[in-house]
Design a protein around this motif. Structure first.
Motif: not given
Ligand code: HEM
Length: 399
Positions: A95, A348, A350
């Motif tokens: 990761h 993790h 976002c």
């Molecule tokens: C309102 C919009 C969004 C919400 C509420 C959201 C929410 C989240 C949450 C809660 C996680 C954590 C997952 C975990 O801990 O298991 C996450 C991870 C992630 N999100 Fe978002 N997200 C949003 C939009 C986006 C956008 C626009 C992108 C870009 C392409 C994105 C890319 C990612 C990525 C790459 C991760 C993984 C990070 C990791 O595991 O290190 N997200 N998101």
């Protein structure tokens, strides 16, 4: 009494009473399906930051399913290949390595112009009878158009990829049926072949887009990712912001319509928008549930969570916990501080939070400018059958 019924239609429509009961009566609750349900802010945050709770329960579940279906001559291996490097399903050190690779190149945050062009082109399509479906006509196409531009994908593929994305994203649901898996596998296959072709093209002619930058940076790593792993990274970056942004834009416009005085304040004071977006994410953000697995026996709230037990974290419940937020059930666009968990917490957290917030802010701001008197005409709101990422099917409004 059963306190956890995430598939119940009434709870999908309005899960907040179920969350409130859990927080009050059983904040660390062993559900009938065997997983632990965690609903208070402090516990959810603690678990998100505790490395003993790993990600990847879904990956393990899928791999078991694939082995099972193989014995029945059903090949679902494309799903495993597509999601193998999904950041939110993997753990350190893999990761850390992939997250570092992405952040090393994804530093172009000048996205306003792209977003505004997309927003305006969508808001210009007005039907003859002055009705507008906020989900289908606006919130659904928007994030897809933007990510195509960021990743360097030609708009001619946008419709096809939207369909694939809608199907593949179901892999992140809390539960999947066999029928879901067959559809998800077919989307995974098409995604893989699309990105394999694009990978070959961009390897030969790199440009200034995110995919090209990832390919170039990866090639100079000491241990570069395989093509399969890179393709999985592309797929995840493509789908991660789809359903989530659809939820942010459409649910927020629904929420604001229920709070006319907050809506008026916001329309008259656009500088409040960044704060309002955080509050809308806290109040009813799209990601309600996340999964983790305990890697050892762990005590929490007087219970012993056993090694390999699955834990479901209710982010949306944590965000309404009155132990942490004053007047937690009230929308207050001026709320500060607002350390909500809508984007998770810990390693993790976002990676696209800045893009989601900017896109949400610009979309809602322009919508309110173009349609200041919008009124929701859907009286029986239909939500998708999925509490993990909770989104509306449609949201008809008169403009
Ligand atoms: C309102 C919009 C969004 C919400 C509420 C959201 C929410 C989240 C949450 C809660 C996680 C954590 C997952 C975990 O801990 O298991 C996450 C991870 C992630 N999100 Fe978002 N997200 C949003 C939009 C986006 C956008 C626009 C992108 C870009 C392409 C994105 C890319 C990612 C990525 C790459 C991760 C993984 C990070 C990791 O595991 O290190 N997200 N998101």
């Amino acid at each position: 009494m059963n306190l956890w019924a995430p598939l119940d239609q009434e709870n999908i429509r309005n899960p907040f009473p179920m969350y409130a009961t859990l927080r009050r009566e059983a904040p660390v609750y062993k559900s009938q399906t065997g997983e632990w349900i965690i609903s208070r802010y402090a516990d959810v945050k603690t678990i998100l930051k505790d490395p003993r709770f790993r990600s990847g329960n879904k990956l393990e579940w899928i791999n078991r399913g694939i082995t099972y279906f193989k014995s029945k001559d059903q090949d679902l291996s494309a799903i495993a290949s597509a999601i193998t490097s999904f950041l939110l399903l993997i753990n350190p050190p893999e990761h850390t390595r992939i997250r570092k690779l992405i952040t090393s190149v994804w530093n172009d945050r000048e996205v306003d112009q792209t977003i505004l062009e997309n927003v305006d082109s969508l808001l210009n399509i007005k039907s003859e009878d002055n009705t507008f479906d906020i989900v289908e006509d606006f919130a659904r196409p928007l994030p897809n158009m933007t990510i195509c531009k960021i990743m360097g994908i030609s708009m001619e593929h946008y419709q096809h990829l939207t369909t694939l994305s809608n199907n593949l994203v179901k892999i992140l649901n809390l539960y999947n049926s066999f029928k879901d898996l067959v559809r998800i596998d077919s989307a995974a296959r098409d995604f893989i072949s699309f990105f394999r072709e694009l990978l070959d093209i961009k390897k030969q002619r790199p440009d200034n887009d995110l995919i090209s930058k990832l390919i170039v940076a990866n090639a100079s790593e000491r241990e570069p990712l395989s093509d399969d792993a890179l393709i999985s990274v592309f797929i995840f970056l493509f789908i991660a912001g789809q359903e989530t942004t659809i939820g942010l834009v459409s649910t927020s416009l629904l929420t604001l319509s229920k709070y006319p005085s907050q809506l008026n304040t916001l329309a008259g004071n656009p500088e409040l928008m960044p704060n309002a977006i955080d509050e809308l994410l806290r109040y009813d953000g799209p990601v309600h549930l996340l999964g983790r697995i305990a890697s050892e026996n762990i005590e929490l709230g007087g219970h012993c969570i056993k090694q390999n037990d699955t834990v479901t974290l209710c982010l949306a419940s944590a965000n309404r916990d009155s132990r942490h937020f004053e007047n937690a059930d009230i929308l207050d666009i001026t709320r500060q501080p607002n350390r909500h968990l809508a984007f998770g917490s810990g390693i993790h957290f976002c990676l696209g939070d800045w893009l989601a917030k900017r896109q949400g802010a610009l979309a809602i701001q322009r919508f309110l400018e173009v349609y200041p008197t919008y009124s929701i005409v859907d009286h029986t709101l239909q939500w998708n059958d999925n509490l993990s990422i909770r989104t509306l099917k449609h949201l008809s409004c008169r403009v």
